[in-house]
Design an enzyme around this catalytic site. Structure first.
Site, PDB file in Angstrom:
ATOM      1  N   ASP A  50      45.039 -10.909 131.113  1.00 16.52           N
ATOM      2  CA  ASP A  50      43.676 -10.697 131.598  1.00 16.52           C
ATOM      3  C   ASP A  50      43.755 -10.360 133.080  1.00 16.52           C
ATOM      4  OD1 ASP A  50      42.542 -11.287 129.162  1.00 16.52           O
ATOM      5  OD2 ASP A  50      41.760 -13.247 129.746  1.00 16.52           O
ATOM      6  N   HIS A  64      44.901   5.215 135.992  1.00 17.64           N
ATOM      7  CA  HIS A  64      46.193   4.573 135.751  1.00 17.64           C
ATOM      8  C   HIS A  64      46.554   4.525 134.264  1.00 17.64           C
ATOM      9  CE1 HIS A  64      44.898   2.235 139.544  1.00 17.64           C
ATOM     10  NE2 HIS A  64      45.570   3.309 139.894  1.00 17.64           N
ATOM     11  N   LYS A  73      43.072  -1.423 126.725  1.00 19.48           N
ATOM     12  CA  LYS A  73      42.269  -2.253 127.625  1.00 19.48           C
ATOM     13  C   LYS A  73      40.863  -2.451 127.081  1.00 19.48           C
ATOM     14  CE  LYS A  73      44.764  -0.648 131.708  1.00 19.48           C
ATOM     15  NZ  LYS A  73      44.694   0.133 132.947  1.00 19.48           N
ATOM     16  N   TYR A 133      39.300  -7.191 132.624  1.00 23.23           N
ATOM     17  CA  TYR A 133      39.792  -6.466 131.459  1.00 23.23           C
ATOM     18  C   TYR A 133      41.007  -7.148 130.869  1.00 23.23           C
ATOM     19  CZ  TYR A 133      42.993  -3.973 134.669  1.00 23.23           C
ATOM     20  OH  TYR A 133      43.937  -3.652 135.617  1.00 23.23           O
ATOM     21  N   LYS A 169      48.132   4.818 146.961  1.00 17.84           N
ATOM     22  CA  LYS A 169      48.795   5.130 145.686  1.00 17.84           C
ATOM     23  C   LYS A 169      47.951   6.088 144.856  1.00 17.84           C
ATOM     24  CE  LYS A 169      48.591   2.360 142.120  1.00 17.84           C
ATOM     25  NZ  LYS A 169      48.724   1.259 141.173  1.00 17.84           N
ATOM     26  N   ASP A 170      46.661   5.826 144.773  1.00 16.70           N
ATOM     27  CA  ASP A 170      45.797   6.664 143.954  1.00 16.70           C
ATOM     28  C   ASP A 170      45.579   8.047 144.564  1.00 16.70           C
ATOM     29  OD1 ASP A 170      45.718   4.559 142.217  1.00 16.70           O
ATOM     30  OD2 ASP A 170      43.630   4.024 142.603  1.00 16.70           O
TER      31      ASP A 170
END
Length: 183
Positions: A50, A64, A73, A133, A169-170
């Site tokens: 979780d 991602h 998910k 999630y 990163k994104d």
């Protein structure tokens, strides 16, 4: 008496869940997860992790996915509102390269099921959002990939109201045409 309503989306295997909410002057109650009820709507996978994310307005996380140890998910919001996005990376899918965007909020209590084979991301629409999630496999950073959230080939409408806040990163996400994908 249905405890949970399943709503199809444009992507095979991706669907919205609306739980039955019992409310009165004290507040509300609903089952956010029940293995038996989930199996009845088609989620038979076992969840192993979780995750809880808290983000401020206009934060955009994603897109991602993991090439090994891929994760299904089950996403929901407990506070605030997000635009939750899934992108189909399954070459064998009739909607390969397609996306679905769904508003999830603490008010509507909707959940989005995103099976293995899709990239996932979201943008915060409210001042703040807390996102929970469940994942079907463990986080494996060495196998994580990031798809460019702003790839013009994907043409995702993020409903932007200004420049989004995106992690370093994104910002390095790769174009869909160069991305690793699934069979």
């Amino acid at each position: 008496m249905n405890v949970i309503k399943k709503i199809s989306t444009s992507l095979p295997g991706v669907f919205i869940l609306e739980p039955r909410v019992f409310g009165d002057e004290r507040g509300f109650f609903f089952e956010s997860y029940n293995r038996q009820r989930m199996a009845e709507v088609g989620i038979v996978e076992t969840f192993v992790q979780d995750n809880h994310s808290c983000s401020s307005h206009n934060v955009l996380r994603g897109l991602h996915y993991q090439v090994k140890h891929p994760q299904g998910k089950l996403v929901r919001v407990v506070e605030g509102e997000i635009l939750d996005v899934a992108v189909d990376l399954r070459r064998s899918s009739p909607t390969f390269g397609g996306s679905e965007a769904v508003r999830l909020s603490g008010d509507n209590k909707r959940m989005l099921w995103i099976p293995v084979g899709l990239a996932h991301g979201f943008r915060v629409l409210s001042d703040k959002a807390q996102v929970l999630y469940k994942a079907t496999d463990f986080y494996a950073p060495e196998h994580e990939r990031t798809l460019a959230w702003n790839d013009p080939d994907l043409n995702i409408n993020w409903e932007l109201d200004g420049e989004p806040t995106v992690s370093a990163k994104d910002r390095q996400g790769v174009a869909f045409r160069n991305a690793d994908n699934y069979e």
